[in-house]
Write an enzyme that holds these catalytic residues in place. Structure first.
Site, PDB file in Angstrom:
ATOM      1  CE  LYS A 180      -0.123  -6.065  17.520  1.00  0.00           C
ATOM      2  NZ  LYS A 180      -0.136  -7.562  17.551  1.00  0.00           N
ATOM      3  N   GLY A 233       0.402  -4.687   6.792  1.00  0.00           N
ATOM      4  CA  GLY A 233      -0.790  -5.493   7.021  1.00  0.00           C
ATOM      5  C   GLY A 233      -1.824  -5.249   5.946  1.00  0.00           C
ATOM      6  CB  SER A 234      -5.393  -6.046   5.825  1.00  0.00           C
ATOM      7  OG  SER A 234      -5.974  -5.347   6.915  1.00  0.00           O
ATOM      8  N   GLY A 238      -4.704  -0.907   7.737  1.00  0.00           N
ATOM      9  CA  GLY A 238      -3.849   0.228   7.422  1.00  0.00           C
ATOM     10  C   GLY A 238      -4.603   1.538   7.438  1.00  0.00           C
ATOM     11  CD  GLU A 255       3.878  -4.508   2.100  1.00  0.00           C
ATOM     12  OE1 GLU A 255       2.832  -4.572   1.402  1.00  0.00           O
ATOM     13  OE2 GLU A 255       4.365  -5.463   2.703  1.00  0.00           O
ATOM     14  CB  CYS A 289       2.597  -8.535   0.649  1.00  0.00           C
ATOM     15  SG  CYS A 289       4.346  -8.207   0.896  1.00  0.00           S
ATOM     16  CD  GLU A 389      -2.760  -9.394  -0.074  1.00  0.00           C
ATOM     17  OE1 GLU A 389      -1.543  -9.494  -0.287  1.00  0.00           O
ATOM     18  OE2 GLU A 389      -3.247  -8.576   0.745  1.00  0.00           O
TER      19      GLU A 389
END
Length: 492
Positions: A180, A233-234, A238, A255, A289, A389
């Site tokens: 996706k 993703g975040s 995650g 990640e 990232c 972040e």
């Protein structure tokens, strides 16, 4: 050219996702609009897939799996090499698609064809081991086998390279995949999948379900017949993906971003360091990232470095993707508000705004999600802008007195993805490479190691597992131990 309309017939199938080799609408018939972040205009629409679409994709992958799994590894590699050639042939068109949906200007030579070739070269290097045995009439060995049907969820910031990293590695190992892409930037993945079909990857081996994260995305880790998942993703998402995988005991790679430090020592070559650090935080509008968002500088050169960083940031040109600029807009309105909110938080928290800090002035920027390259000085390690972040072009400068404090500040966040060290002293470089908690350390470079085949992944809340390295195909396999004993020898 400021639209991708003329590319639709070549690489984009309008309002369709890829399931079992067919370009189909969502089961529910709904659509998601893909918006140009530079002006808010509609680029295209894609299906709003959901759990039913993921189920259809899993079924298609299950049908395709036996034939692809049993195709010998060199033949699988050959299909990937053909895919790489087509990606290279259509490099300009693919770059235009990704540039427009993400909002970034042209980066230069795309890494995607090279990524696929690197992975293709690993496909027939997947090997087991010969094991010692207690009896001479027994053989022991290990086999590396694909998981089967696997899943992946990728974000919007570099959707093309992330698509090929996940898909090429998974199918090189003999898996079939359901992936996706992010709803903000799904077009490049669909285009890449179309080229993979053209290259001879069988129908159903790659399935691309478009949709929202809470619908189509959530259905992938929750699916009981998906045997392995990759997610980028975040940390918050995650954690939700990990929780869903845990219910089915599904192996997972995560990640999850970073808050990468750049440690600048008194002997650093600032002529090299300053442009690299500014590029590192403004490339893709800071939506990377690995972006080096914290500058940790020895106090003896602090003032000079801040002045030079400010001057360099003020040269960064901003505009839409099709103009010869250095930096484009942020991806969407939600991210725009988030980044501007962090800038206001920095001001309220007592940091000194040196340059930037808002939306660029002028009619050209009124409808897009633009923000100025922003530099804060006087940042303390406990401020939110130094710990969280931001995912935008916001750089924080923290002054320290010695090497030990620099390490303490560098390691003082929840993240551990990438770090940079700027020094001419080999001893300092070695000590920092060992003491900094990060998956990648770059000495005198800003975005990580810069090597071919360097494993990429994080420590701490930056995730676990590695991609892009020499083991990237092995990571999509599981190990089977075989003990083979022959029949007793006949008596003469």
């Amino acid at each position: 050219m400021d639209t991708i309309t003329e590319l639709d017939g070549e690489l984009i199938v309008d309002r369709a996702q890829l399931i079992g080799g067919d370009w189909v609408p969502a089961a529910g018939g709904e659509l998601i609009d893909v918006i140009n972040p530079a002006n808010g205009e509609l680029i295209a629409s894609v299906p709003r897939g959901g759990a039913e679409d993921v189920e259809r994709a899993v079924q298609a992958a299950e049908r395709a799996l036996p034939g692809w799994r049993d195709t010998h590894a060199t033949a699988r590699a050959a299909a990937l090499f053909r895919w790489a050639a087509l990606v290279e042939e259509h490099a300009d068109a693919l770059d235009q698609i990704e540039s427009q949906e993400v909002g970034r200007p042209h980066w230069g030579l795309s890494p995607m064809a090279g990524q696929i070739r690197f992975i293709a070269g690993q496909a027939d290097k997947v090997q087991g081991l010969s094991l010692p045995t207690y009896q001479p009439d027994t053989l022991g060995m290990t086999l590396r086998e694909p998981f089967g049907v696997v899943g992946a969820i990728i974000p919007w910031n570099a959707p093309g390279p992330m698509f090929v990293t996940e898909v090429a590695s998974a199918i090189a190992a003999g898996n079939a995949i359901v992936i996706k892409p992010a709803e903000d930037a799904p077009l490049i993945g669909l285009a890449l999948a179309k080229l993979a079909l053209r290259a001879g990857v069988p129908a159903g081996v790659i399935n691309v379900v478009t949709g929202l994260g809470r619908e189509a995305g959530a259905a992938i880790p929750a699916h009981p017949r998906i045997r392995r998942v990759g997610f980028t993703g975040s940390p918050a998402t995650g954690a939700a993906v990990m929780e869903a995988c845990a219910k089915n005991l599904t192996p997972l790679h995560l990640e999850l971003g970073g808050k990468s430090p750049q440690l600048v020592f008194p002997d650093a070559d600032l002529d090299v360091a300053v442009p690299a650090m500014v590029t590192g935080i403004t490339l893709n509008t800071g939506q990377i990232c690995a972006a080096g968002s914290r500058v940790i500088v020895h106090r003896s050169i602090h003032a000079e470095l801040v002045d030079r960083l400010a001057a360099q940031m003020e040269t960064v040109s901003v505009g839409p993707w099709h103009q010869p600029v250095n930096m484009g807009p942020l991806i969407n309105g939600r991210q725009h508000e988030r980044v501007l909110g962090y800038i206001e938080e920095g001001k309220r928290g007592g940091a000194e705004l040196v340059t930037g800090g808002g939306r660029p002035a002028g009619e050209d920027f009124a409808r897009g999600f633009f923000v100025q390259p922003t530099l804060f000085d006087g940042v303390s390690p406990d401020m939110r802008i130094a710990r969280e972040e931001i995912f935008g072009p916001v750089l924080s400068v923290i002054a320290v007195d010695d090497e030990a404090e620099a390490v303490e500040v560098a390691n003082g966040t929840d993240y551990g993805l990438v770090a940079s060290v700027w020094t001419q002293d080999v001893g300092v470089a070695v000590r920092m490479s060992r003491r900094i908690e990060a998956g990648q350390i770059g000495v005198n470079n800003a975005l990580g190691s810069g090597v071919i085949g360097g494993p990429f992944g994080g420590y701490k809340k930056s995730g676990f597992g590695r991609t892009m390295g020499a083991d990237s195909v092995l990571d999509w396999t599981q190990v089977k131990t075989v003990s083979l004993r022959g029949a007793a020898a006949p008596q003469l």
